[in-house]
Design a protein around this motif. Structure first.
Motif, PDB file in Angstrom:
ATOM      1  N   MET A   1      -0.761  17.885  15.268  1.00 34.15           N
ATOM      2  CA  MET A   1      -1.075  16.839  14.297  1.00 34.15           C
ATOM      3  C   MET A   1       0.078  16.688  13.306  1.00 34.15           C
ATOM      4  O   MET A   1       0.620  17.678  12.821  1.00 34.15           O
ATOM      5  CB  MET A   1      -2.369  17.186  13.545  1.00 34.15           C
ATOM      6  N   ASP A   2       0.438  15.445  13.038  1.00 35.45           N
ATOM      7  CA  ASP A   2       1.519  15.162  12.098  1.00 35.45           C
ATOM      8  C   ASP A   2       1.036  15.413  10.670  1.00 35.45           C
ATOM      9  O   ASP A   2       0.068  14.795  10.219  1.00 35.45           O
ATOM     10  CB  ASP A   2       1.950  13.703  12.266  1.00 35.45           C
ATOM     11  N   ARG A   3       1.705  16.339   9.984  1.00 37.61           N
ATOM     12  CA  ARG A   3       1.305  16.684   8.612  1.00 37.61           C
ATOM     13  C   ARG A   3       2.394  16.332   7.595  1.00 37.61           C
ATOM     14  O   ARG A   3       2.404  16.863   6.495  1.00 37.61           O
ATOM     15  CB  ARG A   3       0.949  18.171   8.530  1.00 37.61           C
ATOM     16  N   THR A   4       3.278  15.435   7.949  1.00 39.28           N
ATOM     17  CA  THR A   4       4.357  15.046   7.060  1.00 39.28           C
ATOM     18  C   THR A   4       3.822  14.153   5.937  1.00 39.28           C
ATOM     19  O   THR A   4       2.697  13.636   5.996  1.00 39.28           O
ATOM     20  CB  THR A   4       5.440  14.285   7.833  1.00 39.28           C
ATOM     21  N   LYS A   5       4.684  13.937   4.938  1.00 43.87           N
ATOM     22  CA  LYS A   5       4.304  13.040   3.850  1.00 43.87           C
ATOM     23  C   LYS A   5       4.085  11.623   4.358  1.00 43.87           C
ATOM     24  O   LYS A   5       3.214  10.894   3.862  1.00 43.87           O
ATOM     25  CB  LYS A   5       5.378  13.058   2.763  1.00 43.87           C
ATOM     26  N   GLY A   6       4.874  11.236   5.357  1.00 43.45           N
ATOM     27  CA  GLY A   6       4.684   9.915   5.936  1.00 43.45           C
ATOM     28  C   GLY A   6       3.313   9.765   6.566  1.00 43.45           C
ATOM     29  O   GLY A   6       2.664   8.718   6.436  1.00 43.45           O
ATOM     30  N   ALA A   7       2.844  10.820   7.239  1.00 38.78           N
ATOM     31  CA  ALA A   7       1.509  10.791   7.843  1.00 38.78           C
ATOM     32  C   ALA A   7       0.439  10.709   6.763  1.00 38.78           C
ATOM     33  O   ALA A   7      -0.556   9.987   6.901  1.00 38.78           O
ATOM     34  CB  ALA A   7       1.303  12.034   8.712  1.00 38.78           C
ATOM     35  N   LEU A   8       0.634  11.471   5.684  1.00 38.47           N
ATOM     36  CA  LEU A   8      -0.294  11.393   4.551  1.00 38.47           C
ATOM     37  C   LEU A   8      -0.440   9.953   4.076  1.00 38.47           C
ATOM     38  O   LEU A   8      -1.552   9.447   3.892  1.00 38.47           O
ATOM     39  CB  LEU A   8       0.213  12.251   3.392  1.00 38.47           C
ATOM     40  N   LEU A   9       0.690   9.310   3.871  1.00 32.36           N
ATOM     41  CA  LEU A   9       0.661   7.942   3.356  1.00 32.36           C
ATOM     42  C   LEU A   9      -0.010   6.992   4.332  1.00 32.36           C
ATOM     43  O   LEU A   9      -0.851   6.169   3.938  1.00 32.36           O
ATOM     44  CB  LEU A   9       2.086   7.476   3.041  1.00 32.36           C
ATOM     45  N   ARG A  10       0.338   7.085   5.603  1.00 34.74           N
ATOM     46  CA  ARG A  10      -0.259   6.172   6.591  1.00 34.74           C
ATOM     47  C   ARG A  10      -1.772   6.330   6.648  1.00 34.74           C
ATOM     48  O   ARG A  10      -2.507   5.333   6.690  1.00 34.74           O
ATOM     49  CB  ARG A  10       0.358   6.433   7.973  1.00 34.74           C
ATOM     50  N   HIS A  11      -2.248   7.571   6.659  1.00 30.69           N
ATOM     51  CA  HIS A  11      -3.696   7.799   6.719  1.00 30.69           C
ATOM     52  C   HIS A  11      -4.387   7.300   5.452  1.00 30.69           C
ATOM     53  O   HIS A  11      -5.496   6.753   5.518  1.00 30.69           O
ATOM     54  CB  HIS A  11      -3.984   9.286   6.922  1.00 30.69           C
ATOM     55  N   MET A  12      -3.751   7.476   4.314  1.00 29.99           N
ATOM     56  CA  MET A  12      -4.354   7.019   3.064  1.00 29.99           C
ATOM     57  C   MET A  12      -4.412   5.499   2.990  1.00 29.99           C
ATOM     58  O   MET A  12      -5.425   4.922   2.577  1.00 29.99           O
ATOM     59  CB  MET A  12      -3.582   7.586   1.874  1.00 29.99           C
ATOM     60  N   VAL A  13      -3.342   4.838   3.410  1.00 27.51           N
ATOM     61  CA  VAL A  13      -3.319   3.377   3.406  1.00 27.51           C
ATOM     62  C   VAL A  13      -4.382   2.830   4.355  1.00 27.51           C
ATOM     63  O   VAL A  13      -5.092   1.861   4.039  1.00 27.51           O
ATOM     64  CB  VAL A  13      -1.914   2.857   3.789  1.00 27.51           C
ATOM     65  N   ARG A  14      -4.524   3.469   5.516  1.00 30.98           N
ATOM     66  CA  ARG A  14      -5.546   3.002   6.457  1.00 30.98           C
ATOM     67  C   ARG A  14      -6.944   3.230   5.903  1.00 30.98           C
ATOM     68  O   ARG A  14      -7.820   2.355   6.008  1.00 30.98           O
ATOM     69  CB  ARG A  14      -5.391   3.700   7.813  1.00 30.98           C
ATOM     70  N   ALA A  15      -7.179   4.386   5.293  1.00 34.42           N
ATOM     71  CA  ALA A  15      -8.490   4.658   4.705  1.00 34.42           C
ATOM     72  C   ALA A  15      -8.834   3.623   3.631  1.00 34.42           C
ATOM     73  O   ALA A  15      -9.974   3.142   3.554  1.00 34.42           O
ATOM     74  CB  ALA A  15      -8.533   6.070   4.119  1.00 34.42           C
ATOM     75  N   ARG A  16      -7.838   3.265   2.807  1.00 35.83           N
ATOM     76  CA  ARG A  16      -8.068   2.255   1.771  1.00 35.83           C
ATOM     77  C   ARG A  16      -8.419   0.903   2.391  1.00 35.83           C
ATOM     78  O   ARG A  16      -9.361   0.236   1.977  1.00 35.83           O
ATOM     79  CB  ARG A  16      -6.825   2.144   0.889  1.00 35.83           C
ATOM     80  N   ALA A  17      -7.628   0.500   3.388  1.00 33.13           N
ATOM     81  CA  ALA A  17      -7.865  -0.794   4.029  1.00 33.13           C
ATOM     82  C   ALA A  17      -9.247  -0.853   4.668  1.00 33.13           C
ATOM     83  O   ALA A  17      -9.961  -1.865   4.556  1.00 33.13           O
ATOM     84  CB  ALA A  17      -6.782  -1.065   5.081  1.00 33.13           C
ATOM     85  N   VAL A  18      -9.637   0.233   5.320  1.00 37.83           N
ATOM     86  CA  VAL A  18     -10.947   0.271   5.972  1.00 37.83           C
ATOM     87  C   VAL A  18     -12.055   0.202   4.927  1.00 37.83           C
ATOM     88  O   VAL A  18     -13.024  -0.564   5.080  1.00 37.83           O
ATOM     89  CB  VAL A  18     -11.090   1.536   6.834  1.00 37.83           C
ATOM     90  N   SER A  19     -11.945   0.966   3.853  1.00 38.12           N
ATOM     91  CA  SER A  19     -13.004   0.976   2.848  1.00 38.12           C
ATOM     92  C   SER A  19     -13.141  -0.374   2.161  1.00 38.12           C
ATOM     93  O   SER A  19     -14.246  -0.857   1.922  1.00 38.12           O
ATOM     94  CB  SER A  19     -12.738   2.079   1.814  1.00 38.12           C
ATOM     95  N   VAL A  20     -12.008  -1.005   1.849  1.00 41.01           N
ATOM     96  CA  VAL A  20     -12.052  -2.341   1.249  1.00 41.01           C
ATOM     97  C   VAL A  20     -12.801  -3.315   2.159  1.00 41.01           C
ATOM     98  O   VAL A  20     -13.663  -4.083   1.721  1.00 41.01           O
ATOM     99  CB  VAL A  20     -10.625  -2.860   0.964  1.00 41.01           C
ATOM    100  N   ARG A  21     -12.486  -3.263   3.447  1.00 38.99           N
ATOM    101  CA  ARG A  21     -13.128  -4.184   4.388  1.00 38.99           C
ATOM    102  C   ARG A  21     -14.611  -3.861   4.574  1.00 38.99           C
ATOM    103  O   ARG A  21     -15.452  -4.760   4.669  1.00 38.99           O
ATOM    104  CB  ARG A  21     -12.411  -4.139   5.728  1.00 38.99           C
ATOM    105  N   MET A  22     -14.944  -2.563   4.629  1.00 36.14           N
ATOM    106  CA  MET A  22     -16.341  -2.181   4.807  1.00 36.14           C
ATOM    107  C   MET A  22     -17.185  -2.566   3.587  1.00 36.14           C
ATOM    108  O   MET A  22     -18.346  -2.960   3.722  1.00 36.14           O
ATOM    109  CB  MET A  22     -16.458  -0.679   5.071  1.00 36.14           C
ATOM    110  N   VAL A  23     -16.614  -2.447   2.388  1.00 34.84           N
ATOM    111  CA  VAL A  23     -17.320  -2.891   1.185  1.00 34.84           C
ATOM    112  C   VAL A  23     -17.654  -4.372   1.296  1.00 34.84           C
ATOM    113  O   VAL A  23     -18.776  -4.812   1.004  1.00 34.84           O
ATOM    114  CB  VAL A  23     -16.477  -2.620  -0.080  1.00 34.84           C
ATOM    115  N   ALA A  24     -16.673  -5.165   1.740  1.00 32.72           N
ATOM    116  CA  ALA A  24     -16.896  -6.602   1.893  1.00 32.72           C
ATOM    117  C   ALA A  24     -17.956  -6.892   2.955  1.00 32.72           C
ATOM    118  O   ALA A  24     -18.812  -7.776   2.771  1.00 32.72           O
ATOM    119  CB  ALA A  24     -15.583  -7.289   2.253  1.00 32.72           C
TER     120      ALA A  24
END
Length: 286
Positions: A1-24
Motif C-alpha cells: 500500500m502506498d503510504r507516501t504524502k502524495g497518497a495521503l493527499l489523493r485519498h483525502m481529496v477523494r474522501a472530500r469529493a465523495v462526502s460532498v456528493r453524498m451529502v447532496a
C-alpha cells in the motif's frame, strides 16, 4: 500500500469529493443516509495509512473512507450507499455501514462505542495466537461517555492488547487511569496522524491517541479555509488528484442504473438455513 504524502493527499481529496456528493444526494432524497466526514479526512486517512497491511481497522460510521483508502473500489462504495443490487451487503445494512472484510475493515456498528470492545477482543485474540496482527479503532466524542469506552480501555490496559484507540475527542489525559500509553496529535495534520499511529503500533500494548480535527462554524462543503486539512497538506505536497469527479459521476450513474436488489435476496446472509415459514413467504413474494 502506498503510504507516501502524495497518497495521503489523493485519498483525502477523494474522501472530500465523495462526502460532498453524498451529502447532496441525501438532501435530494436519492440515498437514505450519509455520515459526513468533511473536515475529518486527516484522521481517517492518516490513521488508516499508519496501520500495517495485516492490521484490522475498526471504524465508526463516520470513518467509511477507511475502506476506500484500503482499496475498496469507489463504485462498490457507491452501490452500497444506494443499496443497489450490486451493493456487497445486498441492501441489508444502512449506508456507511460498509461491508469491507476483504480489506480488513470491520463493518461499523450503529451503536456508538460498540466497536471499541470488539477491536480490543480481536487484538487480544491475535496476541494469544501469537499473530503479528494489531487493531486500530477510530471513534468520535459520542463514544467516549459510553460503558463500552471504559470496558474496552480497561481490558486493553490489563491484558496489554495490541490495539490503538484513535479518538476525535480530548481524551489523552484518561489513558493513565487505564495503564495505557497516550499521545496527542493535531487531528488536522494527516502526516502527523499517520506517524503517530505507526509509532503506537510499534510499541507493546495499547495506546490512546487524541486526534481532534479542527472545527468549522459555518463551513462550505469544499473549502474550509486555512485550517482545512487538505489545504494544509497541499502546502507541502504535490500530487495528481484529477479524475476523481469523473470517477464519481460514473459510479453514481452505475448505481442509479443498477436498481434495487431482487426480493429473493431478502434472507441472504441472514440464516445458515432459512426457516421453512420464511421460505414459504419468499416463494409468495411477487
Amino acid at each position: 500500500m502506498d503510504r507516501t504524502k502524495g497518497a495521503l493527499l489523493r485519498h483525502m481529496v477523494r474522501a472530500r469529493a465523495v462526502s460532498v456528493r453524498m451529502v447532496a444526494l441525501q438532501r435530494a432524497g436519492k440515498i437514505g443516509y450519509h455520515a459526513s466526514s468533511i473536515g475529518d479526512e486527516a484522521v481517517v486517512v492518516g490513521a488508516t495509512l499508519g496501520a500495517g497491511d495485516d492490521d484490522w481497522i475498526f471504524p465508526s460510521v463516520r470513518d467509511w473512507a477507511a475502506a476506500l483508502t484500503r482499496g475498496m473500489p469507489l463504485v462498490e462504495y457507491v452501490h452500497h450507499a444506494f443499496g443497489s443490487k450490486d451493493d456487497p451487503a445486498v441492501g441489508h445494512s444502512a449506508p456507511d455501514h460498509v461491508p469491507a472484510r476483504a480489506y480488513r475493515i470491520v463493518p461499523p456498528s450503529g451503536v456508538p462505542g460498540a466497536h471499541l470492545p470488539q477491536a480490543v477482543g480481536a487484538a487480544w485474540a491475535a496476541k494469544t495466537k501469537k499473530e503479528r496482527v494489531r487493531a486500530v479503532v477510530l471513534f468520535g466524542p459520542e463514544a467516549v461517555d459510553t460503558g463500552d469506552f471504559h470496558n474496552a480501555l480497561n481490558f486493553a490496559g490489563v491484558f496489554k492488547a495490541p490495539v490503538v484507540f484513535v479518538a476525535r475527542a480530548p481524551v489523552a489525559s484518561r489513558a493513565v487511569a487505564y495503564g495505557l500509553a497516550s499521545a496527542k496529535v493535531d487531528g488536522g495534520d494527516a502526516v502527523a496522524v499517520q506517524e503517530t499511529v505507526a509509532a503506537a503500533l510499534a510499541r507493546e500494548g495499547a495506546t490512546l491517541i487524541e486526534a481532534v480535527p479542527p472545527r468549522f462554524s459555518s463551513p462550505e462543503l469544499t473549502e474550509l479555509g486555512p485550517e482545512d486539512p487538505i489545504t494544509r497538506l497541499r502546502a507541502s505536497v504535490s500530487a495528481d488528484t484529477g479524475g476523481i469527479e469523473q470517477e464519481l459521476d460514473a459510479a453514481i450513474a452505475a448505481a442509479e442504473a443498477a436498481g434495487p436488489p431482487a426480493k429473493s435476496t431478502l434472507f441472504d446472509h441472514v440464516y445458515a438455513e432459512v426457516p421453512r415459514h420464511l421460505e414459504a413467504q419468499l416463494r409468495n413474494l411477487s
